[in-house]
Design a protein around this motif. Structure first.
Motif, PDB file in Angstrom:
ATOM      1  N   ALA A   1      14.692 127.588 -13.051  1.00 18.83           N
ATOM      2  CA  ALA A   1      14.186 128.359 -14.504  1.00 18.83           C
ATOM      3  C   ALA A   1      15.520 128.911 -15.092  1.00 18.83           C
ATOM      4  O   ALA A   1      16.226 128.765 -16.064  1.00 18.83           O
ATOM      5  CB  ALA A   1      12.863 129.586 -14.391  1.00 18.83           C
ATOM      6  N   VAL A   2      16.878 128.942 -13.785  1.00 18.25           N
ATOM      7  CA  VAL A   2      17.612 130.373 -14.118  1.00 18.25           C
ATOM      8  C   VAL A   2      18.416 128.611 -14.455  1.00 18.25           C
ATOM      9  O   VAL A   2      19.503 129.034 -15.769  1.00 18.25           O
ATOM     10  CB  VAL A   2      18.739 130.223 -12.520  1.00 18.25           C
ATOM     11  N   THR A   3      18.987 127.357 -14.488  1.00 18.13           N
ATOM     12  CA  THR A   3      20.149 126.529 -15.035  1.00 18.13           C
ATOM     13  C   THR A   3      19.637 125.986 -16.105  1.00 18.13           C
ATOM     14  O   THR A   3      20.584 125.382 -16.541  1.00 18.13           O
ATOM     15  CB  THR A   3      19.574 125.525 -13.167  1.00 18.13           C
ATOM     16  N   TRP A   4      18.256 126.377 -16.331  1.00 21.52           N
ATOM     17  CA  TRP A   4      18.028 126.098 -17.368  1.00 21.52           C
ATOM     18  C   TRP A   4      18.541 126.532 -18.219  1.00 21.52           C
ATOM     19  O   TRP A   4      19.207 127.190 -19.516  1.00 21.52           O
ATOM     20  CB  TRP A   4      16.696 126.128 -17.270  1.00 21.52           C
TER      21      TRP A   4
ATOM     22  N   VAL B   1       6.123 123.433 -19.729  1.00 23.34           N
ATOM     23  CA  VAL B   1       7.039 124.195 -19.153  1.00 23.34           C
ATOM     24  C   VAL B   1       7.837 123.463 -18.541  1.00 23.34           C
ATOM     25  O   VAL B   1       9.201 122.481 -18.569  1.00 23.34           O
ATOM     26  CB  VAL B   1       7.368 125.472 -18.270  1.00 23.34           C
ATOM     27  N   ASN B   2       7.429 121.759 -18.047  1.00 24.91           N
ATOM     28  CA  ASN B   2       7.481 120.861 -17.150  1.00 24.91           C
ATOM     29  C   ASN B   2       8.770 119.742 -18.081  1.00 24.91           C
ATOM     30  O   ASN B   2       9.552 119.632 -17.735  1.00 24.91           O
ATOM     31  CB  ASN B   2       6.746 120.101 -16.373  1.00 24.91           C
ATOM     32  N   VAL B   3       8.088 119.446 -19.094  1.00 25.75           N
ATOM     33  CA  VAL B   3       8.267 119.517 -19.798  1.00 25.75           C
ATOM     34  C   VAL B   3       9.755 119.266 -20.679  1.00 25.75           C
ATOM     35  O   VAL B   3      11.436 118.712 -20.799  1.00 25.75           O
ATOM     36  CB  VAL B   3       7.458 118.702 -21.103  1.00 25.75           C
ATOM     37  N   SER B   4       9.697 120.406 -20.667  1.00 22.93           N
ATOM     38  CA  SER B   4      10.831 121.534 -21.004  1.00 22.93           C
ATOM     39  C   SER B   4      12.177 121.621 -20.206  1.00 22.93           C
ATOM     40  O   SER B   4      13.385 120.927 -20.459  1.00 22.93           O
ATOM     41  CB  SER B   4      10.545 123.021 -21.278  1.00 22.93           C
TER      42      SER B   4
ATOM     43  N   GLY C   1       7.253 130.934 -22.521  1.00 26.19           N
ATOM     44  CA  GLY C   1       6.462 130.758 -24.253  1.00 26.19           C
ATOM     45  C   GLY C   1       8.071 130.368 -24.578  1.00 26.19           C
ATOM     46  O   GLY C   1       8.655 129.287 -25.483  1.00 26.19           O
ATOM     47  N   ILE C   2       9.225 131.291 -24.607  1.00 19.67           N
ATOM     48  CA  ILE C   2      10.737 130.774 -24.397  1.00 19.67           C
ATOM     49  C   ILE C   2      10.993 129.406 -23.966  1.00 19.67           C
ATOM     50  O   ILE C   2      11.620 128.432 -24.855  1.00 19.67           O
ATOM     51  CB  ILE C   2      11.801 132.339 -24.040  1.00 19.67           C
ATOM     52  N   ILE C   3      10.368 129.540 -22.300  1.00 20.29           N
ATOM     53  CA  ILE C   3      10.996 127.836 -21.980  1.00 20.29           C
ATOM     54  C   ILE C   3      10.483 127.053 -23.024  1.00 20.29           C
ATOM     55  O   ILE C   3      11.078 125.275 -23.317  1.00 20.29           O
ATOM     56  CB  ILE C   3      10.636 127.549 -20.936  1.00 20.29           C
ATOM     57  N   ILE C   4       9.202 126.705 -23.502  1.00 16.94           N
ATOM     58  CA  ILE C   4       9.162 125.682 -24.105  1.00 16.94           C
ATOM     59  C   ILE C   4       9.163 125.745 -25.390  1.00 16.94           C
ATOM     60  O   ILE C   4       9.786 124.412 -26.142  1.00 16.94           O
ATOM     61  CB  ILE C   4       7.307 125.702 -23.798  1.00 16.94           C
TER      62      ILE C   4
END
Length: 467
Positions: free
Chosen positions: A273-276, A253-256, A172-175
């Motif tokens: 995810a870490v790079t993001w 998530v992939n869109v994010s 949810g945080i990533i989205i």
């Protein structure tokens, strides 16, 4: 002993636990790592998103088929028990042989490696972590979860629910982060999003292998049918809730990821995810490492829970040593099967690397998914009068079967590698083991003394089917 023989595994898994077992196993390391390999295979953001959507659609269709199988054949064991009852003992043994000795341990090893990679990242900020450290942490995680699953089914399910909630929050945080970035007009990755797409059988097959690794676990509930409350209701319901939820989360998530990172940044990242997190959260980017580690740990727990059941059911049907079909006299967990799965997983972990484990795991898994779906088609044609609390049109398993055939053959036809031949020979070698040791029962009683010793040492007894 008569009283002990009446013991059976308890129906301790309710709807929430069932959804958490499926969704919590599916949402593991893959969504935090596999986006990079999908982009590398496909070459463009648009094609990558299509692969993720295609994987989700395929898993949803397969889950519909498995919902019917699980309500017609109400035994634990997943593909093994379905193949046993539709295709016979030889292919069922081949599945048990390859799954117990490779597929399930490979899944556990792959997830534990990704957990370990994320867990040690904060301690090696300026250099890649040593392989020995990563594998040591992975081994410890497998052993810890072996203990958890041997202790109590409800405790293992509580662990699964906790990690399911934590990983949904992390995604949810990533989205939300991606929505904020898109709202500021940062959409370069979606302009000419299909440019540089790799078109070919091999890149599509490999991309699907990597994407489907992230969806793996969708069939886990079928391995524990005898421990599920009201399986005729909760099995189809849990499958649909969990898989639709996970598919939606994965696409968002992939869109994010594409909103924040360029395709080049994605391709070069070993931990997407870490790079993001470093770009969006700044000094709080380490949260993504923790979230990814927790997610992988929860997925590992779910894989462990179901993987031990396959070994247990195969032993109960006479395809594995008797000791593996027993459960702890007080805790009612199949601890011998779980301990054996742990040992084999640790061996696979020492021998393999993440990338090869994923590819060969997917190849073997879809080989047997295809045989299982063929069994469902057989039941629909030859036994149409079987009680079916839940049913799907016959074209559905036919479509998924054709896709499974494509996934098995694609990497071999377009870009053959000798390793796939080795894996195929390993699967077929199960038949060579079956004929002398199972069919003709050579050396009967060979393990009797060992079985009695382990039975007393582990405090385990035979258990009845819970139908």
């Amino acid at each position: 002993m008569d009283e002990q023989a009446k013991l059976s595994l308890q129906r301790d898994v309710g709807l929430l636990g069932a959804v958490s077992l499926i969704g919590g196993t599916m949402i593991g390391s893959g969504i935090f790592m596999s986006p990079q390999t999908v982009v590398v295979a496909m070459g463009s953001p648009g094609a990558s998103l299509l692969v993720w959507a295609g994987c989700g659609l395929l898993v949803i269709l397969a889950a519909f088929c498995y919902a019917e199988l699980g309500t017609v054949i109400k035994e634990s064991g997943g593909e093994y028990i379905y193949i046993l009852q539709t295709s016979g003992p030889v292919p069922a043994f081949m599945l048990a042989f390859s799954s117990v000795l490779f597929v399930r341990p490979a899944g556990l090893a792959g997830i534990s490696l990704s957990f370990a990679q994320y867990a040690v990242v904060p301690f090696y900020l300026d250099c890649p972590p040593p392989e020995l450290v990563v594998k040591s942490v992975a081994a410890v995680s497998i052993i810890v979860l072996a203990i958890v699953n041997c202790m109590n089914v409800r405790f293992a399910m509580s662990v699964q629910v906790f990690f399911m909630v934590s990983k949904v929050v992390a995604l949810g945080i990533i989205i939300i982060g991606g929505v904020v970035v898109l709202a500021t007009g940062n959409n370069e990755s979606f302009q000419e999003s299909f440019e540089n797409t790799n078109v070919g059988i091999n890149p599509i097959g490999v991309a699907f292998y990597q994407g489907l690794w992230s969806y793996d676990g969708w069939n886990n509930l079928n391995y524990v049918t005898e421990e599920l409350k009201r399986p005729e209701v909760n099995l189809p319901r849990a499958l649909m809730i969990a898989i639709f939820l996970v598919t939606g989360l994965y696409l968002l998530v992939n869109v994010s990821y594409f909103a924040v990172l360029t395709p080049k940044e994605l391709m070069s990242s070993t931990a997407v995810a870490v790079t993001w997190g470093n770009k969006v959260l700044g000094s709080w980017g380490w949260i993504m490492s923790v979230a990814a580690a927790l997610s992988a740990f929860g997925s590992l727990n779910g894989t462990f829970f179901s993987g031990g059941r396959l070994c247990y059911v195969a032993a109960r049907e006479g395809h594995m040593p008797d000791i593996l079909s027993m459960a702890h006299v007080h805790r009612l967990t199949p601890s011998p099967a779980l301990i054996f799965t742990t040992a084999v997983s640790l061996i696979v972990l020492m021998m393999g690397d993440f990338q090869s484990i994923v590819n060969y795991f997917s190849f073997t898994a879809w080989f047997f998914y295809g045989i299982t779906l063929g069994g469902l088609i057989y039941l629909k044609i030859k036994k149409p009068d079987l009680p079916r609390p839940y049913s799907v049109p016959i074209f559905l398993p036919i479509v998924v079967l054709l896709v499974a055939v494509f996934l098995v053959l694609a990497p071999i036809i377009d870009q053959p590698e000798i390793e796939y031949l080795y894996v195929t020979l390993f699967i077929l070698s199960g038949a060579l083991v079956y004929v002398p040791f199972i069919h003709f029962k050579l050396f009967p009683g060979l393990f009797d003394k060992v079985t009695v010793f382990l039975q007393l040492f582990l405090e385990v007894v035979p258990v009845a089917k819970n139908l």
